[in-house]
Write a protein that holds these residues in place. Sequence first.
Motif, mmCIF file in Angstrom:
data_model
loop_
_atom_site.group_PDB
_atom_site.id
_atom_site.type_symbol
_atom_site.label_atom_id
_atom_site.label_comp_id
_atom_site.label_asym_id
_atom_site.label_seq_id
_atom_site.Cartn_x
_atom_site.Cartn_y
_atom_site.Cartn_z
ATOM 1 N N THR A 30 -16.877 -36.791 2.809
ATOM 2 C CA THR A 30 -15.618 -36.629 2.434
ATOM 3 C C THR A 30 -14.014 -37.779 2.390
ATOM 4 O O THR A 30 -13.990 -37.400 1.226
ATOM 5 N N GLN A 31 -14.777 -38.479 2.991
ATOM 6 C CA GLN A 31 -14.081 -39.938 3.398
ATOM 7 C C GLN A 31 -14.368 -40.376 1.191
ATOM 8 O O GLN A 31 -13.332 -40.869 1.340
ATOM 9 N N LEU A 81 -3.257 -39.616 0.604
ATOM 10 C CA LEU A 81 -4.237 -38.853 0.401
ATOM 11 C C LEU A 81 -5.492 -39.829 1.402
ATOM 12 O O LEU A 81 -5.510 -39.560 2.444
ATOM 13 N N PHE A 82 -5.775 -40.730 0.589
ATOM 14 C CA PHE A 82 -6.859 -41.765 1.178
ATOM 15 C C PHE A 82 -5.959 -42.835 2.611
ATOM 16 O O PHE A 82 -7.025 -42.852 3.597
ATOM 17 N N ARG A 92 -8.071 -33.483 8.065
ATOM 18 C CA ARG A 92 -8.301 -32.720 7.407
ATOM 19 C C ARG A 92 -7.183 -31.239 6.600
ATOM 20 O O ARG A 92 -7.137 -30.516 7.704
ATOM 21 N N PRO A 93 -6.350 -32.095 6.343
ATOM 22 C CA PRO A 93 -5.112 -31.099 5.106
ATOM 23 C C PRO A 93 -5.338 -30.115 4.995
ATOM 24 O O PRO A 93 -6.016 -29.384 4.516
ATOM 25 N N ILE A 99 -0.414 -29.332 -1.770
ATOM 26 C CA ILE A 99 0.513 -28.932 -2.541
ATOM 27 C C ILE A 99 1.311 -30.200 -2.493
ATOM 28 O O ILE A 99 2.415 -30.936 -3.193
ATOM 29 N N TYR A 100 2.505 -29.713 -1.216
ATOM 30 C CA TYR A 100 2.802 -30.604 -1.282
ATOM 31 C C TYR A 100 3.426 -32.009 -1.444
ATOM 32 O O TYR A 100 4.096 -32.833 -0.912
#
Length: 556
Positions: A30-31, A81-82, A92-93, A99-100
């Motif tokens: 995922t990273q 995000l990163f 884990r968003p 969306i925000y």
Amino acid sequence: MGLMTGLDLSLFLFLFTIFIYVFAFNVITTQHKVYLLFHFFMMIWPLGQVGVHITDQPHLQIIYINISFVGLSMLGFGWLLFTKFLVNVSYRPSRKTLIYMLLPSVLISVGVLWNPWDSFVSTVDSTYAERVYGPIFWIMVGLLISYYIYTVRILLRAYHSRKLPQDRVRIANALTGIFIMMAFPLLDLVLNVILDPWLPVIPGLTSLGIVLSDLYFVFSLKKHRSFDLVKIAQQDVMDTLSVGIIVLDEHDNVIEMNRIVSPRLQIFIGDTLNMEELLSWFNIDKGNEDEFLYSYRTDPYKRIQTEIMIEQDSSRKQYFSLHVGPIVVNEGRIGKVITFQEISELKSLIFKSQEQYASMQERNRALIFMQDELFQANRKLEQLAITDSLTGCFNRRFLMQQLEHEVLTNVRYKIPFALLLFDIDLFKLVNDTYGHVIGDEVIRRTADAVRGALRRTDILARYGGEEFTVYLPHTNREQADMLAQRIREVVQNNEIAIGRGRSPVSVTISMGMLVVEEQSDLQIEDVKGYIRDLFSKVDSALYRAKDNGRNRVVNL
């Protein structure tokens, strides 16, 4: 024009090479996915700039410009995000959070593509080689700066909250990378946009900043093994376990934990673990808590364990086994491992087993009580079956059963024995004079008197009515005669009180005696018949005693 095109193309190819390297030589986690998304946004800018420089047609130039600035506007979202994943590997968003985070970049990208009334960019002399930027461009600049400022705040907060040196170095490298990425585009903005009327254009500053920051960032990731397969596999394995794991260094700082721990206990990597505060989250017996904490503080090399409980509500409880063990290398302790394993199901089974055991114990006690009662009842029944209810002596049936065995043994081994048969003289006169109640009392007291005169091995039995018989084992004629006379005298001297001021009653007995001493070559085929013959003889002796005047012993 050729220099600018070649520079942007080289930078794009370099970024593309790094993209391929990361994709081809690493296990995609995922990273990695988040990093590759961020890297993709970085590649869009130099690619679009190459397109702008290789065409003179305005309608194509605006397409490449839009591509470049859409990639640039999305760069802030990608970096944010990163950064979230870099600070917290278990981040884990939610869909709402994503969306925000993405919405401002998307809105700016729509404005860039739409370019209403040339509010993003307009031509100079009908070409976009020279161009004028409008309000949307400056909004995009402000948005990117906001993204970067917010990202820097996250990194600085993480840097100050972490106590592990390796975490601080990793976050410091990330801050350096974002500083490089911010510095070159801002320099490009100042020199090539704001000071454009007075200074010559310096090509490729933004692309160069993107490449340098990305190169530095990838180097830092490799240096600190953020993409190391073993480390990723270890974390994945820990996160899939149903057991909570916390790894502490020698100063009780949290250096690793799996995903199951943080949501429950609000513990974070880099925090100093306070065991007293940790136990306050749970219900634990005070005595067990004091003993556990004492061992935890005074003996760091000892493996310790306790049970803790969380009471969700009055009907639901969760039980955990808390275990602390040292990490020892070369006989030196370098840390601790704390594990939380839920044992609610096991405790439920234990409680049910204890309840069943208690119920079984209660049933066993009841069964033992019933068995004891049954045993006592059987003993009473057995006693009633072999004894006379009035006198307590053995009854005739028991005597005959015993004699069958005794006589055979006596004959086989030539052991002398004797039989006595007596009854109470003139007993009918006692009944007629005093009544049957007194008569029964006379029988009972007479039996007691005779019993007191006998040896422990002798057997006294009520033969019927007022008649009694005595079996004397291992008894010769002389001994039998002495015992018979003693019995007669005891009965004669026994006075029986009858109450109501009347004189006591005294009775005598008449007795027949048979002694069997010599049984040489005697073969008994019918033991019952032999016993009947013995009693027939002793009965004859009894009648002779009566005929001779009573209160005497007759020996055949």
